[in-house]
Enzyme design. Structure first.
Site, PDB file in Angstrom:
ATOM      1  N   HIS A 164      63.443  17.722  16.296  1.00 46.88           N
ATOM      2  CA  HIS A 164      63.730  18.333  17.597  1.00 46.88           C
ATOM      3  C   HIS A 164      63.874  17.250  18.667  1.00 46.88           C
ATOM      4  CE1 HIS A 164      64.052  22.606  18.410  1.00 46.88           C
ATOM      5  NE2 HIS A 164      63.668  22.395  19.667  1.00 46.88           N
TER       6      HIS A 164
ATOM      7  N   ASP B 248      66.914  20.526  24.588  1.00 49.30           N
ATOM      8  CA  ASP B 248      67.803  21.668  24.358  1.00 49.30           C
ATOM      9  C   ASP B 248      68.991  21.196  23.514  1.00 49.30           C
ATOM     10  OD1 ASP B 248      68.796  24.231  24.484  1.00 49.30           O
ATOM     11  OD2 ASP B 248      69.572  24.062  26.525  1.00 49.30           O
ATOM     12  N   GLY B 249      69.636  22.116  22.848  1.00 49.43           N
ATOM     13  CA  GLY B 249      70.834  21.798  22.068  1.00 49.43           C
ATOM     14  C   GLY B 249      70.555  21.319  20.655  1.00 49.43           C
ATOM     15  N   ASN B 250      69.304  21.411  20.207  1.00 51.76           N
ATOM     16  CA  ASN B 250      68.960  20.911  18.872  1.00 51.76           C
ATOM     17  C   ASN B 250      69.602  21.723  17.754  1.00 51.76           C
ATOM     18  OD1 ASN B 250      66.790  18.731  19.436  1.00 51.76           O
ATOM     19  ND2 ASN B 250      66.099  20.452  20.660  1.00 51.76           N
ATOM     20  N   GLY B 251      69.539  23.050  17.870  1.00 47.43           N
ATOM     21  CA  GLY B 251      70.103  23.891  16.816  1.00 47.43           C
ATOM     22  C   GLY B 251      71.592  23.702  16.670  1.00 47.43           C
ATOM     23  N   ARG B 252      72.301  23.710  17.790  1.00 46.89           N
ATOM     24  CA  ARG B 252      73.755  23.530  17.735  1.00 46.89           C
ATOM     25  C   ARG B 252      74.114  22.162  17.159  1.00 46.89           C
ATOM     26  NH1 ARG B 252      74.489  25.061  23.881  1.00 46.89           N
ATOM     27  NH2 ARG B 252      72.226  24.767  23.730  1.00 46.89           N
ATOM     28  N   THR B 253      73.398  21.133  17.567  1.00 49.70           N
ATOM     29  CA  THR B 253      73.689  19.793  17.065  1.00 49.70           C
ATOM     30  C   THR B 253      73.352  19.680  15.583  1.00 49.70           C
ATOM     31  OG1 THR B 253      73.173  18.916  19.269  1.00 49.70           O
ATOM     32  CG2 THR B 253      73.346  17.330  17.467  1.00 49.70           C
ATOM     33  N   ALA B 254      72.272  20.307  15.140  1.00 47.90           N
ATOM     34  CA  ALA B 254      71.916  20.296  13.719  1.00 47.90           C
ATOM     35  C   ALA B 254      73.011  20.944  12.885  1.00 47.90           C
ATOM     36  CB  ALA B 254      70.591  21.025  13.495  1.00 47.90           C
ATOM     37  N   ARG B 255      73.561  22.047  13.372  1.00 47.67           N
ATOM     38  CA  ARG B 255      74.614  22.745  12.614  1.00 47.67           C
ATOM     39  C   ARG B 255      75.909  21.936  12.606  1.00 47.67           C
ATOM     40  NH1 ARG B 255      71.596  26.856  15.019  1.00 47.67           N
ATOM     41  NH2 ARG B 255      72.931  27.089  16.849  1.00 47.67           N
TER      42      ARG B 255
END
Length: 357
Positions: free
Chosen positions: A187, A191-198
């Site tokens: 993490h 912010d923006g971790n999920g989108r960047t991970a995908r």
């Protein structure tokens, strides 16, 4: 170095076999250039809609299409900005995927810059502690590592990805699944971790030859079962990174990821098969659209099947550096496909639309 803990179960093996079977079928389908462009654009729109929806974006898929076509919806400025930024990041993933090298830490930080600010400027990692809370109760459900540890953890993760992609021993979907899990676990941003991970996941799969011509998205699978997505990411005996999360067995998340990928590939296989049937093409008409360099390369690849960038450069009388750029463009527009994605010996073949016998 980062060392994930997992077991390749019969269920994961079954999913990997399904992924590979669908991949081979899709790559063999004679999809014409116009149909390919349409399917790619649909995939970008689907990915943009569902990946931003997971993070709370309120726009419908139809509205996402309208926004990206230039429409403005009053009162939804933040949602619109998120959608435009994510779409730019997808385009950047497609560009990065044409490079022969494995993506690095700077690439990931640039993707985050696009997600959050719409600019491909590397963003710094968080400088303080953040926590993930349950929306309904406000209870802490995950406490990531301290900010001071993030740079070393990210460098370690990217070094592990580089090592595994170079070794070519683990199947690419498993590498991508682990990268997704560990990025979300570190993490590194507020912010923006999920989108960047995908996005990182998509980039790694494209880089490893699992791009499927750019006509699929995994985001819909996550969004349609969001609780399953979060449950799969939640492993270990504690919500605290330092109390077991880092050493947890992540077999469950890998299984979830591979099953989702198999599901997405099966759906694309059906869609692409229908598109190929509807779009059966006249080969001579398409060949008339090729420029002289493409015609010359077409003849070479029809004779020998594949060619490295060095062989293509020799055939066309160009520098290898020039050819690398040309091949990137030709993959993008559906003339070529990557046959061997390895950095040292990247080879190309004709896209199936140009290889009908």
């Amino acid at each position: 170095m980062y060392q994930p803990h997992f077991t390749i179960t019969p269920g994961i093996t079954k999913a990997l076999m399904s992924i590979e079977a669908a991949r081979q079928t899709i790559l063999a389908l004679p999809i014409d250039i116009d149909m390919l462009a349409s399917l790619r654009e649909t995939a970008r729109l689907v990915a943009t809609h569902y990946s931003t929806q997971i993070e709370g974006n309120r726009l419908t898929q139809a509205e996402v299409h309208q926004i990206l076509a230039g429409t403005h919806i009053p009162g939804r400025e933040r949602d619109q900005t998120e959608v435009r930024n994510y779409y730019r990041a997808i385009e950047e993933v497609e560009r990065l995927a044409q490079r022969p090298d494995v993506p690095g830490e700077r690439d990931v930080r640039r993707l985050h810059g696009l997600v959050m600010h719409g600019k491909a400027t590397p963003t710094p990692y968080r400088d303080g502690q953040n926590v993930i809370r349950e929306a309904a109760t406000g209870l802490i459900i995950y406490m990531p590592p301290e900010a001071a540890d993030v740079p070393a953890l990210m460098a370690d993760l990217m070094a592990w990805i580089q090592m595994e992609m170079d070794r070519d021993e683990l199947p690419a979907p498993i590498i991508a699944a682990i990268a997704h899990y560990q990025f979300a676990t570190i993490h590194p941003y507020y912010d923006g971790n999920g989108r960047t991970a995908r996005l990182l996941t998509t980039l790694l799969l494209h880089n490893a030859g699992y791009g499927l011509k750019g006509i699929y998205s995994l985001d819909e699978y996550y969004a349609r079962n969001l609780q399953g997505y979060y449950r799969a990411l939640t492993v270990g005996p504690s919500h605290n990174y330092y109390m077991g999360r880092a050493e947890a067995d992540i077999t469950g998340f890998i299984a979830y990821f591979c099953e989702g990928m198999a599901d997405a590939f099966a759906a694309v296989r059906f869609q692409a098969d229908r598109a190929a049937t509807r779009g059966a093409m006249d080969q001579s008409g398409v060949l008339r659209r090729l420029d002289p360099r493409q015609r010359r390369l077409w003849e070479l690849l029809r004779r020998q099947g594949t060619a490295t960038s060095a062989e293509i450069a020799a055939n066309l009388g160009l520098s290898q550096r020039t050819v690398v750029g040309l091949c990137r463009d030709w993959v993008d527009n559906g003339f070529l496909e990557v046959h061997d994605p390895s950095r040292k010996n990247r080879a190309y073949r004709l896209a199936h639309a140009f290889d009908a016998k």
